[in-house]
Design a protein around this motif. Structure first.
Motif, short mmCIF file in Angstrom:
data_model
loop_
_atom_site.label_atom_id
_atom_site.label_comp_id
_atom_site.label_asym_id
_atom_site.label_seq_id
_atom_site.Cartn_x
_atom_site.Cartn_y
_atom_site.Cartn_z
N UNK A 41 0.85 -1.19 0.00
CA UNK A 41 0.00 0.00 0.00
C UNK A 41 0.88 1.23 0.00
N UNK A 42 0.67 2.09 -0.97
CA UNK A 42 1.34 3.38 -0.95
C UNK A 42 0.29 4.46 -1.15
N UNK A 43 0.50 5.56 -0.48
CA UNK A 43 -0.39 6.70 -0.71
C UNK A 43 0.44 7.96 -0.88
N UNK A 44 -0.07 8.84 -1.72
CA UNK A 44 0.62 10.07 -2.07
C UNK A 44 -0.35 11.23 -1.84
N UNK A 45 0.08 12.17 -1.04
CA UNK A 45 -0.73 13.37 -0.80
C UNK A 45 0.06 14.56 -1.33
N UNK A 46 -0.52 15.24 -2.31
CA UNK A 46 0.14 16.36 -2.97
C UNK A 46 -0.72 17.61 -2.84
N UNK A 47 -0.10 18.70 -2.43
CA UNK A 47 -0.78 19.99 -2.33
C UNK A 47 0.03 21.03 -3.09
N UNK A 48 -0.62 21.75 -3.99
CA UNK A 48 0.07 22.74 -4.81
C UNK A 48 -0.68 24.06 -4.83
N UNK A 49 0.08 25.11 -5.07
CA UNK A 49 -0.46 26.45 -5.27
C UNK A 49 0.12 26.97 -6.57
N UNK A 50 -0.75 27.40 -7.51
CA UNK A 50 -0.30 27.79 -8.86
C UNK A 50 -0.73 29.21 -9.17
N UNK A 51 0.06 29.85 -10.03
CA UNK A 51 -0.24 31.21 -10.47
C UNK A 51 -0.02 31.30 -11.98
N UNK A 52 -0.99 31.90 -12.68
CA UNK A 52 -0.90 32.07 -14.13
C UNK A 52 -1.12 33.54 -14.47
N UNK A 53 -0.27 34.07 -15.35
CA UNK A 53 -0.37 35.46 -15.78
C UNK A 53 -0.14 35.54 -17.29
N UNK A 54 -1.08 36.11 -18.00
CA UNK A 54 -0.94 36.37 -19.43
C UNK A 54 -1.25 37.85 -19.66
N UNK A 55 -0.21 38.57 -20.06
CA UNK A 55 -0.38 40.00 -20.26
C UNK A 55 0.43 40.43 -21.47
N UNK A 56 -0.28 40.81 -22.53
CA UNK A 56 0.42 41.19 -23.75
C UNK A 56 1.21 40.03 -24.31
N UNK A 57 2.47 40.30 -24.54
CA UNK A 57 3.36 39.25 -25.07
C UNK A 57 3.98 38.41 -23.97
N UNK A 58 3.63 38.70 -22.74
CA UNK A 58 4.22 37.99 -21.62
C UNK A 58 3.29 36.87 -21.12
N UNK A 59 3.88 35.73 -20.89
CA UNK A 59 3.15 34.60 -20.31
C UNK A 59 4.00 34.01 -19.20
N UNK A 60 3.39 33.88 -18.03
CA UNK A 60 4.14 33.38 -16.88
C UNK A 60 3.24 32.47 -16.06
N UNK A 61 3.78 31.34 -15.64
CA UNK A 61 3.06 30.49 -14.71
C UNK A 61 4.05 29.84 -13.76
N UNK A 62 3.60 29.59 -12.58
CA UNK A 62 4.45 29.00 -11.56
C UNK A 62 3.61 28.11 -10.67
N UNK A 63 4.26 27.10 -10.11
CA UNK A 63 3.58 26.20 -9.19
C UNK A 63 4.56 25.81 -8.09
N UNK A 64 4.07 25.74 -6.89
CA UNK A 64 4.86 25.27 -5.76
C UNK A 64 4.04 24.27 -4.96
N UNK A 65 4.71 23.30 -4.34
CA UNK A 65 3.93 22.31 -3.65
C UNK A 65 4.71 21.48 -2.65
N UNK A 66 3.94 20.66 -1.97
CA UNK A 66 4.45 19.72 -0.98
C UNK A 66 3.89 18.34 -1.33
#
Length: 854
Positions: free
Chosen positions: A375-400
């Motif tokens: 038996x294995x179990x995996x618990x994942x929690x993430x926080x993500x951010x997405x930004x699209x503005x003009x010619x700029x595109x940015x996304x990031x994610x962090x987690x445990x």
């Protein structure tokens, strides 16, 4: 029949897949971009519907449930999955319901497999001829008396030179003194092999709306083995659901698969290949016949038949539940909890048996039970951010991420079953004194912090960075945690203005990446500490001077622990280019990669004075691996409706050991220096160099000193030139198992509702050790004696066939021809037609459930 691994076998550059062919259970081994450790092939991590799991075989996934598969090969793309991704990552997405559609789908297939190109084994008369040649050769060359066995009737005479010459031969009428085993002419391969039918059925029901999506499927797969009484059956259930709540700001759902496997994966092929053909399957009374008058052979038909009900069972439950929350302006959070549970169990009844004129169970029978669950179990929690503005595109994610794995298993076997009825026989009713017990256990935890950021400007300039900190309880406290970074950059040149006049270029991108991944797959369990165990027979001693009665005993060391063990680390650089030409009709990519693995785990030898358990594991070896991958495809269609396409891929890699600790070197062939283990691939073949056959007595007399040399025997090269063939000084590297090139090519044709797919897969430039050649070319010099052989052996050296390159048939092994030599090394290249598929799609007006709205 297309199972999961067949989806990309030979279809992705750099991905090499092998199966234990002929086994209906089909365990699958996947290797991505060659080797990266000396402690064995590092398995790729399978991520099923976003859930990473180490304990999943591709065999366990229902191929009909798969929507897409993707392989992450470079360290930068795989790094987000951490230490378990050093062998690459396979992303598997299962099917989901589509919005606005209700479907009821059925798919089924029927196929048949058959063993082809079987070796042509000697029949009973040919076997007798070979047997006579062995005795005649030994008499002439070694002076052995011509004492022919009673299992055959020989008619022979001597020629003018006094040499024995065979006139006729046939098996003796009876092979045993009781006259119950009649001399026969049995083709043992035909007795155990059969055409095998494979069937697959799948029913899928799905419904999707703006607020909910649900899919439910039932699957059944049955593969009859090509050996009698073998099979593999899989029953599977899948449920995928997703719900949108709170004005579509919250999505919750689950992906769940349950499968139940029944299989009997016995393999008696070796016995069928070597059993003497004069022996029948059954005696004249209908009982099982044994190899009367020959040696200790096993009747493979009996083994497969008597054990046909000893079925293995395996239950797999794998799935996850998740929740996605859109918090505010591109900020979102996700939590996911997944489990992977497996339960393998078996109850085997080993009946009392006897083979007339041969072996028996000595009146004993057994019941054995094995059970193992993980038996294995995996618990994942993430926080993500997405930004699209003009010619700029940015996304990031962090987690445990937190992972825990627990495995427990036991086995027991006891003699004495007084009623051989499977419905009755179990451990509790056995009465014998002979028994065995065993158990297994494993447990570990991972704890990881990770972050990944991507930036793109005008979709032309692409940057990405990943940082992951992994911790594992498998290591000691000194090196439990490690940090693994990765970076990548891409430039879509086709978007630049200076490319506007090059209209034939539809897309062109170059990319580069670097990353580091850790690995724990080669780490032996528990070697960070030094355990002790009780051992009465190994530690008891008459300290009180007593000569009888119980003795005082203590503990002995099991092994010497090393609390400083740390992660194996693989650093990889990847350079690549992707292109599309002529309005996307021609597409391709090219990659060059270089991997270096350091701190590889190896076990050190030790001197006996250290006492028991003195072999600690250490980090010390290093190796590199480099290769190229190339994919190219072209597709187009004609004005009259013919669609056609061809796609091909090739991959290559070269692995080299670059350092080995001084106190570990003698664990490898030679001494690690003069024979250049450092600088070689770990997948090497090492032994003597065979230099043909001694065909004349003059060749024997003029050759170096070689114990057992004689006409008709294998001649070995004197590599050090000292006039003697010596095991230590005349061995060298005689082959590399790694392929120089591997890949595949696919042809597709389509016309109206018809489609045709033809796929070839191949491996080139590698050597293989043909272990069967020990049996096929060398007569009766290994246990058991009196084995059958292919008809090829009849072409061996003989007094009337002195130009042969096959050793003479002999009952003697004075030349020690069983030792490793290049005689058994062959080219392993092949090109295989993997699939031919002709299909027809019903016109839409006859199709049901395609986009039906409710």
């Amino acid at each position: 029949m297309c199972q999961c691994h067949e989806i990309f076998t030979g279809k992705l550059a750099g991905v090499h897949i092998t199966t234990n062919g002929g086994n209906p259970a089909e365990n699958v081994t996947v290797q991505i971009r060659g080797l990266s450790s000396l402690s064995g092939s590092v398995r790729p991590l399978i991520v099923l519907d976003g859930m990473p799991t180490e304990n999943l075989n591709l065999r366990d996934i229902n191929a009909a449930d798969i929507e897409s598969m993707q392989v992450l090969k470079d360290a930068a793309s795989a790094s987000i999955y951490g230490a378990r991704a050093s062998g690459g990552v396979i992303l598997v997405q299962t099917k989901k319901a589509k919005t606005g559609q209700t479907k009821v789908e059925y798919s089924g297939s029927l196929a048949q497999s058959k063993v082809t190109q079987k070796p042509t084994l000697m029949n009973a008369e040919q076997y007798g001829t070979a047997m006579f040649r062995a005795y005649a050769y030994d008499e002439q060359v070694y002076g052995t008396p011509l004492n022919l066995p009673a299992t055959y009737d020989f008619t022979w005479h001597r020629d003018a030179d006094g040499r024995a010459v065979l006139d006729a031969v046939k098996p003796a009428e009876w092979l045993n003194a009781d006259k119950t085993v009649r001399g026969s002419n049995t083709n043992w391969l035909d007795e155990i092999l059969r055409p095998a039918t494979m069937t697959e059925h799948q029913v899928t029901v799905s419904k999707g709306t703006d607020k909910s999506k649900s899919l439910f499927s039932l699957g059944y797969f049955n593969n009859e083995g090509t050996q009698i009484h073998t099979f593999f059956r899989k029953y599977s259930i899948r449920s995928n659901t997703e719900y949108s709540l709170i004005n579509d700001r919250l999505k919750v759902g689950e992906n769940l698969a349950i499968s139940y496997l029944q299989y009997r994966d016995a393999n008696e092929l070796r016995w069928a290949l070597i059993n003497p053909p004069a022996v029948p399957v059954r005696d004249i009374n209908g009982g099982w016949a044994g190899a009367a008058g020959f040696d200790d052979f096993t009747n493979p038909v009996r083994v497969l038949t008597d054990n046909k009900d000893n079925t293995n069972h395996f239950v797999k439950i794998i799935g996850n539940v998740f929740a996605d929350l859109n918090i505010w302006k591109g900020i979102s959070a996700r939590t996911q909890f997944g489990i992977d549970y497996g339960n393998a169990y078996n109850r085997a009844l080993d009946k009392e048996w006897s083979e007339t004129g041969g072996r028996s169970s000595n009146g004993e029978n057994y019941v054995g039970n094995t059970q193992s669950h993980s038996l294995s179990y995996v618990w994942t929690n993430t926080l993500a951010y997405n930004l699209n503005k003009g010619k700029h595109s940015f996304n990031a994610v962090g987690g445990i991420e937190y992972t825990r794995f627990v495995q427990e298993g036991f086995s027991a076997r006891r003699e004495g079953v007084y009623l051989e009825d499977r419905d009755f026989a179990h451990l509790g009713i056995t009465t014998g004194d002979k028994y065995s017990l065993g158990s297994t256990a494993d447990e570990y935890v991972y704890y990881s912090l990770f972050a990944k950021a991507n930036y793109a400007f005008d979709q032309k300039y692409l940057l990405s960075a990943t940082l992951r900190r992994d911790g594992s309880s498998l290591f000691g406290v000194n090196h439990r945690y490690a940090v693994f970074p990765a970076f990548s950059a891409g430039w879509r040149i086709s978007q630049e203005k200076f490319m506007e006049n090059l209209s034939f270029i539809s897309d062109l991108k170059i990319r580069a990446s670097w990353g580091a991944n850790g690995s724990v797959q080669g780490l032996p369990r528990g070697y960070t500490s030094t355990p002790f165990t009780t051992d009465y027979f190994g530690t008891s001693y008459p300290i009180m001077g007593n000569e009888t009665g119980p003795l005082l005993s203590g503990y002995r060391r099991t092994w010497l622990g090393n609390p400083d063990l740390r992660w194996e680390t693989t650093k990889q650089t990847d350079l690549g280019i992707d292109f599309s030409l002529f309005n996307y009709r021609l597409n391709g990519s090219f990659d060059y990669y270089f991997k270096k693995t350091t701190d590889i785990l190896v076990q050190t030898p030790y001197i006996a004075a250290m006492g028991e358990g003195g072999e600690p594991w250490i980090n010390g070896a290093a190796m590199n691996n480099k290769g190229i991958e190339f994919e190219l495809g072209y597709k187009d269609k004609t004005t009259y409706g013919l669609q056609y396409g061809v796609s091909a891929n090739i991959g290559t890699y070269k692995t080299r050991i670059i350092s080995i600790p001084e106190n570990v070197i003698n664990k490898y062939p030679g001494n690690g220096k003069e024979d250049n283990v450092v600088g070689k691939s770990p997948n090497i073949l090492y032994g003597l160099v065979a230099d043909g056959i001694f065909k004349t007595q003059e060749e024997v007399d003029n050759h170096a000193e070689q114990t057992g040399k004689a006409i008709g025997r294998i001649r070995y090269k004197d590599l050090d030139g000292n006039g003697k063939i010596e095991e230590l000084n005349d061995r060298t590297y005689i082959g590399v198992l790694d392929p120089k090139l591997f890949g595949g090519i696919t042809f597709d044709l389509g016309y109206h509702n018809f489609d045709l797919n033809v796929f070839f897969q191949g491996v080139f430039g590698n050597k293989v050790l043909n272990a069967w050649k020990y049996e096929s070319d060398l007569w009766n010099i290994s246990v058991p004696a009196h084995k059958n052989h292919p008809t090829r052996i009849l072409g061996g050296w003989y007094f009337d066939n002195t130009n042969s390159d096959i050793p003479a048939i002999s009952n003697s092994n004075q030349n020690a021809e069983l030792r490793m030599s290049s005689y058994f090394v062959e080219d392993g290249s092949y090109l295989k037609l993997r699939n031919i598929e002709l299909g027809y799609t019903l016109p839409k007006k006859y199709q049901r459930g395609q986009g039906c709205n409710t």
